[in-house]
Design an enzyme around this catalytic site. Structure first.
Site, mmCIF file in Angstrom:
data_model
loop_
_atom_site.group_PDB
_atom_site.id
_atom_site.type_symbol
_atom_site.label_atom_id
_atom_site.label_comp_id
_atom_site.label_asym_id
_atom_site.label_seq_id
_atom_site.Cartn_x
_atom_site.Cartn_y
_atom_site.Cartn_z
ATOM 1 C CB SER A 146 -0.892 0.005 1.249
ATOM 2 O OG SER A 146 -1.564 1.240 1.395
ATOM 3 C CE1 TYR A 159 -4.318 -2.124 4.835
ATOM 4 C CE2 TYR A 159 -3.318 0.004 4.351
ATOM 5 C CZ TYR A 159 -3.912 -1.168 3.926
ATOM 6 O OH TYR A 159 -4.090 -1.389 2.569
#
Length: 254
Positions: A146, A159
């Site tokens: 990401s 995350y």
């Protein structure tokens, strides 16, 4: 030139391939000619998604139930795919979760769940898949990281940490397996319009915050990953390994 991206004769294993980015990735691989195994914790969901994708693309797609955080389950799933296709050439570690909380409200159990799904699972899947690639002296590993493995946002501590770790894990894979003609690269998507991001998209204030930082002025569409994925899965990407490729609408350009 099209033949350079032809995946006919290649077998792919895509975790979390029944929806969102994973489904778009599986579709792109199938349309390029690969045999594709898609996974989900839910066996029926995996089978139904595979049947629909096979019908849409005309390719061979199989659904496999797997718990990606469990080594035994992962090993059995990989062996099932190899038994079906005869090989495993492409691994896409896509399964992931994002649980948003301020650090002071983050409990240990939730933290561990995010790390296990986003970081431990790719490790386990690659560990299970690599021996089959080494045997054939060919492999393509694509880890879906990401942009939040490179930059941060509040309330994404677990995350961001997991995706940053995945980028580093990708580099280690690249170094360890390069001699076997196996490449490992990380794709770092920015904000894409998927179910995972629905909570943000449906919040006018949060959505505006994101749109203000997306230089193209919109969220990404899952289909916009297709070309990059097929390239990384093909023989044409043989000189690219250990890279983290950002596709984020210009968010991290500043």
């Amino acid at each position: 030139m099209a033949e350079a991206f032809d995946l006919t004769g290649r077998a792919a294993f895509v975790t979390g391939g029944t929806q969102g980015l994973g489904l778009a990735i599986a579709r792109a691989l199938a349309e390029a000619g690969a045999q594709v195994a898609i996974t989900s914790r839910d066996e029926r969901k995996a089978a139904e998604a595979a049947e629909a994708l096979s019908r849409d693309t005309g390719g061979e797609v199989v659904g496999i139930a797997v718990e990606v955080t469990d080594e035994g389950s992962v090993s059995r799933a990989v062996e099932q795919a190899v038994g079906r296709f005869g090989s495993l050439d492409i691994l896409v570690n896509n399964a992931g979760i994002n649980i948003r909380k301020p650090i002071l409200e983050y409990d240990e159990q939730t933290w561990d769940l995010v790390q296990a799904t986003n970081l431990k699972a790719p490790f386990l899947c690659a560990k299970a898949a690599a021996p089959h690639m080494i045997k054939r002296q060919y492999g393509r590993i694509i880890n879906m990281a990401s942009m939040l493995g490179q930059v941060a946002l509040p309330e994404r501590s677990a995350y961001c940490s997991s995706k940053g770790g995945l980028i580093q894990l990708t580099k280690v894979m690249a170094l360890e397996w390069a001699e076997h003609n196996i490449t490992a690269n990380a794709v770092c998507p920015g904000p894409f319009a998927t179910d995972m991001n629905k909570v943000v998209i449906d919040n006018p204030e949060a959505n505006r915050y994101f749109l203000d930082r997306l230089k193209v002025g919109r969220w990404g569409q899952p289909t916009e990953l297709a070309g990059l994925i097929v390239y990384l899965a093909s023989e044409s990407s043989g000189f690219m390994t250990g890279s983290a490729l950002t596709i984020d609408g210009g968010w991290t350009a500043e």
